[in-house]
Design a protein around this motif. Structure first.
Motif, PDB file in Angstrom:
ATOM      1  N   SER A 115       7.189  -4.190   5.837  1.00 41.04           N
ATOM      2  CA  SER A 115       6.725  -5.495   6.295  1.00 41.04           C
ATOM      3  C   SER A 115       7.173  -5.799   7.719  1.00 41.04           C
ATOM      4  O   SER A 115       6.604  -6.673   8.382  1.00 41.04           O
ATOM      5  CB  SER A 115       7.224  -6.600   5.359  1.00 41.04           C
ATOM      6  OG  SER A 115       8.637  -6.639   5.330  1.00 41.04           O
ATOM      7  N   THR A 116       8.182  -5.086   8.202  1.00 39.81           N
ATOM      8  CA  THR A 116       8.689  -5.344   9.552  1.00 39.81           C
ATOM      9  C   THR A 116       8.495  -4.173  10.505  1.00 39.81           C
ATOM     10  O   THR A 116       8.867  -4.264  11.673  1.00 39.81           O
ATOM     11  CB  THR A 116      10.194  -5.681   9.506  1.00 39.81           C
ATOM     12  OG1 THR A 116      10.900  -4.610   8.864  1.00 39.81           O
ATOM     13  CG2 THR A 116      10.426  -6.957   8.727  1.00 39.81           C
ATOM     14  N   ASN A 117       7.914  -3.063  10.024  1.00 36.87           N
ATOM     15  CA  ASN A 117       7.682  -1.899  10.862  1.00 36.87           C
ATOM     16  C   ASN A 117       6.271  -1.373  10.639  1.00 36.87           C
ATOM     17  O   ASN A 117       5.797  -1.310   9.495  1.00 36.87           O
ATOM     18  CB  ASN A 117       8.685  -0.782  10.546  1.00 36.87           C
ATOM     19  CG  ASN A 117      10.093  -1.137  10.961  1.00 36.87           C
ATOM     20  OD1 ASN A 117      10.532  -0.826  12.052  1.00 36.87           O
ATOM     21  ND2 ASN A 117      10.805  -1.815  10.061  1.00 36.87           N
ATOM     22  N   LYS A 118       5.620  -0.983  11.716  1.00 38.22           N
ATOM     23  CA  LYS A 118       4.277  -0.433  11.622  1.00 38.22           C
ATOM     24  C   LYS A 118       4.353   1.015  11.169  1.00 38.22           C
ATOM     25  O   LYS A 118       5.079   1.820  11.748  1.00 38.22           O
ATOM     26  CB  LYS A 118       3.573  -0.513  12.974  1.00 38.22           C
ATOM     27  CG  LYS A 118       2.117  -0.062  12.928  1.00 38.22           C
ATOM     28  CD  LYS A 118       1.468  -0.189  14.292  1.00 38.22           C
ATOM     29  CE  LYS A 118       0.001   0.252  14.241  1.00 38.22           C
ATOM     30  NZ  LYS A 118      -0.638   0.149  15.568  1.00 38.22           N
ATOM     31  N   GLU A 119       3.614   1.370  10.106  1.00 33.38           N
ATOM     32  CA  GLU A 119       3.598   2.717   9.588  1.00 33.38           C
ATOM     33  C   GLU A 119       2.178   3.135   9.242  1.00 33.38           C
ATOM     34  O   GLU A 119       1.325   2.288   8.946  1.00 33.38           O
ATOM     35  CB  GLU A 119       4.483   2.845   8.342  1.00 33.38           C
ATOM     36  CG  GLU A 119       5.954   3.072   8.633  1.00 33.38           C
ATOM     37  CD  GLU A 119       6.229   4.424   9.281  1.00 33.38           C
ATOM     38  OE1 GLU A 119       5.278   5.205   9.510  1.00 33.38           O
ATOM     39  OE2 GLU A 119       7.401   4.696   9.582  1.00 33.38           O
ATOM     40  N   SER A 120       1.921   4.446   9.284  1.00 34.25           N
ATOM     41  CA  SER A 120       0.621   4.972   8.895  1.00 34.25           C
ATOM     42  C   SER A 120       0.479   4.918   7.375  1.00 34.25           C
ATOM     43  O   SER A 120       1.471   4.775   6.644  1.00 34.25           O
ATOM     44  CB  SER A 120       0.466   6.417   9.379  1.00 34.25           C
ATOM     45  OG  SER A 120       1.429   7.251   8.739  1.00 34.25           O
ATOM     46  N   GLN A 121      -0.741   5.052   6.907  1.00 32.08           N
ATOM     47  CA  GLN A 121      -0.974   5.010   5.461  1.00 32.08           C
ATOM     48  C   GLN A 121      -0.320   6.200   4.767  1.00 32.08           C
ATOM     49  O   GLN A 121       0.208   6.072   3.657  1.00 32.08           O
ATOM     50  CB  GLN A 121      -2.479   4.984   5.180  1.00 32.08           C
ATOM     51  CG  GLN A 121      -2.820   4.683   3.733  1.00 32.08           C
ATOM     52  CD  GLN A 121      -4.313   4.512   3.528  1.00 32.08           C
ATOM     53  OE1 GLN A 121      -5.105   5.301   4.029  1.00 32.08           O
ATOM     54  NE2 GLN A 121      -4.707   3.483   2.801  1.00 32.08           N
ATOM     55  N   THR A 122      -0.326   7.351   5.433  1.00 35.59           N
ATOM     56  CA  THR A 122       0.315   8.534   4.854  1.00 35.59           C
ATOM     57  C   THR A 122       1.813   8.318   4.696  1.00 35.59           C
ATOM     58  O   THR A 122       2.395   8.618   3.649  1.00 35.59           O
ATOM     59  CB  THR A 122       0.060   9.767   5.739  1.00 35.59           C
ATOM     60  OG1 THR A 122      -1.344   9.971   5.864  1.00 35.59           O
ATOM     61  CG2 THR A 122       0.703  11.003   5.143  1.00 35.59           C
ATOM     62  N   ALA A 131      -0.855  -6.064   3.735  1.00 35.98           N
ATOM     63  CA  ALA A 131      -0.567  -7.456   4.086  1.00 35.98           C
ATOM     64  C   ALA A 131      -0.038  -7.553   5.509  1.00 35.98           C
ATOM     65  O   ALA A 131      -0.397  -8.474   6.253  1.00 35.98           O
ATOM     66  CB  ALA A 131       0.437  -8.043   3.092  1.00 35.98           C
ATOM     67  N   ARG A 132       0.789  -6.603   5.911  1.00 34.95           N
ATOM     68  CA  ARG A 132       1.321  -6.633   7.271  1.00 34.95           C
ATOM     69  C   ARG A 132       0.216  -6.423   8.302  1.00 34.95           C
ATOM     70  O   ARG A 132       0.158  -7.112   9.322  1.00 34.95           O
ATOM     71  CB  ARG A 132       2.380  -5.547   7.431  1.00 34.95           C
ATOM     72  CG  ARG A 132       3.041  -5.579   8.806  1.00 34.95           C
ATOM     73  CD  ARG A 132       3.832  -4.319   9.090  1.00 34.95           C
ATOM     74  NE  ARG A 132       4.561  -4.456  10.344  1.00 34.95           N
ATOM     75  CZ  ARG A 132       4.027  -4.307  11.541  1.00 34.95           C
ATOM     76  NH1 ARG A 132       2.741  -4.007  11.662  1.00 34.95           N
ATOM     77  NH2 ARG A 132       4.769  -4.453  12.639  1.00 34.95           N
ATOM     78  N   ASN A 133      -0.655  -5.458   8.038  1.00 31.92           N
ATOM     79  CA  ASN A 133      -1.746  -5.199   8.985  1.00 31.92           C
ATOM     80  C   ASN A 133      -2.709  -6.380   9.080  1.00 31.92           C
ATOM     81  O   ASN A 133      -3.221  -6.692  10.156  1.00 31.92           O
ATOM     82  CB  ASN A 133      -2.495  -3.933   8.575  1.00 31.92           C
ATOM     83  CG  ASN A 133      -1.674  -2.678   8.803  1.00 31.92           C
ATOM     84  OD1 ASN A 133      -0.671  -2.714   9.512  1.00 31.92           O
ATOM     85  ND2 ASN A 133      -2.080  -1.586   8.193  1.00 31.92           N
ATOM     86  N   ARG A 134      -2.945  -7.040   7.942  1.00 31.52           N
ATOM     87  CA  ARG A 134      -3.818  -8.221   7.966  1.00 31.52           C
ATOM     88  C   ARG A 134      -3.174  -9.343   8.777  1.00 31.52           C
ATOM     89  O   ARG A 134      -3.851 -10.058   9.519  1.00 31.52           O
ATOM     90  CB  ARG A 134      -4.110  -8.692   6.547  1.00 31.52           C
ATOM     91  CG  ARG A 134      -4.955  -7.740   5.726  1.00 31.52           C
ATOM     92  CD  ARG A 134      -6.353  -7.574   6.298  1.00 31.52           C
ATOM     93  NE  ARG A 134      -7.083  -8.828   6.308  1.00 31.52           N
ATOM     94  CZ  ARG A 134      -8.279  -8.995   6.869  1.00 31.52           C
ATOM     95  NH1 ARG A 134      -8.856  -7.969   7.511  1.00 31.52           N
ATOM     96  NH2 ARG A 134      -8.885 -10.160   6.815  1.00 31.52           N
ATOM     97  N   THR A 135      -1.868  -9.486   8.631  1.00 31.86           N
ATOM     98  CA  THR A 135      -1.163 -10.506   9.409  1.00 31.86           C
ATOM     99  C   THR A 135      -1.199 -10.174  10.892  1.00 31.86           C
ATOM    100  O   THR A 135      -1.378 -11.069  11.737  1.00 31.86           O
ATOM    101  CB  THR A 135       0.298 -10.618   8.935  1.00 31.86           C
ATOM    102  OG1 THR A 135       0.316 -10.906   7.532  1.00 31.86           O
ATOM    103  CG2 THR A 135       1.027 -11.723   9.677  1.00 31.86           C
TER     104      THR A 135
END
Length: 316
Positions: A96-103, A262-266
């Motif tokens: 929720s606080t770090n951007k990560e790839s789907q993999t 949810a993070r990406n939508r935010t």
């Protein structure tokens, strides 16, 4: 222009409604927290007894109990992931606080959950088989392992908070320096505007998440291994523990994908708002502090030592 203005107009009310729903859900969970935890504990003890019954059937050469043992262990792992646990908190806080790839959002919690099963196997084999410790000594060793794992989780949270704090000042200086020479636009690709445009996690951080999850073995897995070792059917105990870890892994992967979505939508919700650029490192720092506080709770609430053995104290 009109479409963009309408999109901006509903952002704040939408965010307020979403925040109100989350607050209501948190209040309801807090109100019924005691009853929920009691139900989780009672359900775990019941499942422990069923798993022990299947082990006793195997010990009496009723091999149909092996199928039921693996099936019950899988559902135990799934249900264990639904209740409170450190793995879910670590994964949810990190994603929720770090951007990560789907993999990465799939692999990190999956490997971390499987490592919990491996940790439990190593714990029992090294102490129970290698050193031939008694039940009370094993319970004391488990107590120390859980204390140390809580310290490791707190250390990982401190690393995340320190790394985020270190990136705040250079980030602001970079924005000010570039703004004098470069006019930011929607397609400039410089990455200094909008939420969620920061780089993805590095391998050290990802490895830290996996180790933070896997360093704390599941107490239920340890109990099943200890009982299977006492019966002399350790192989079935190992199979049950890894099946349990697989069920937990599938559940946590589902949770991690939901948190990432949810993070990406935010991030998309606030995209293009340059004034929110400072929010990313602040959220990362808050996530690290939350992990440190959670580690403190884990450290203070470790299951006490049982002189008769953990599996007996758990109702097995």
């Amino acid at each position: 222009m009109t479409t963009q203005r309408l999109a901006r107009d509903w952002r704040v009310p939408g965010a307020i409604v979403l925040l109100a729903l989350l607050c209501a859900a948190a209040l309801a969970l807090h109100t019924h927290r005691g009853a929920f935890l009691q139900w989780c504990l009672a359900a775990q003890i019941t499942l422990h007894r069923y798993l022990v019954m299947y082990l006793l059937q195997l010990n009496n050469h009723q091999y149909s109990g092996g199928l039921w043992l693996l099936t019950g262990a899988f559902f135990y792992g799934v249900l264990h992931a639904i209740g409170p646990g450190h793995g879910k908190f670590i994964v949810a806080t990190y994603l929720s606080t770090n951007k990560e790839s789907q993999t990465a959002a799939r692999v990190i919690p999956f490997v971390g959950s499987l490592m919990q099963g491996v940790s439990a196997i190593l714990f029992v084999f090294i102490l129970a088989v290698g050193f031939n410790l008694a039940s009370g000594s094993l319970s004391e060793s488990r107590w120390y392992v859980e204390k140390i794992s809580a310290v490791l989780i707190g250390g990982f949270g401190a690393y995340l908070a320190w790394h985020a704090a270190k990136s705040i000042k250079p980030r602001k200086l970079t924005i000010r320096t570039l703004s004098a020479r470069h006019q930011h636009g929607a397609a400039c690709g410089c990455g200094h505007h909008g939420v969620g445009r920061e780089s993805q996690g590095d391998w050290k951080t990802r490895l830290g998440v996996i180790l933070a999850i896997g360093a704390r073995p599941c107490s239920g897995a340890i109990m099943i291994l200890l009982f299977s070792n006492a019966l002399g059917i350790v192989t079935w105990g190992i199979a049950a523990v890894m099946t349990m870890a697989f069920g937990t892994a599938l559940s946590i992967v589902g949770l991690s994908l939901a948190v990432r979505y949810a993070r990406n939508r935010t991030a998309t919700f606030f995209a293009g708002e340059a004034q929110f650029g400072w929010l990313v490192p602040v959220l990362k720092m808050a996530g690290g502090i939350a992990l440190m506080l959670f580690a403190l709770v884990l450290f203070l609430t470790v299951i006490p030592v049982s002189a008769n053995g953990d599996y007996i104290a758990a109702g097995c």
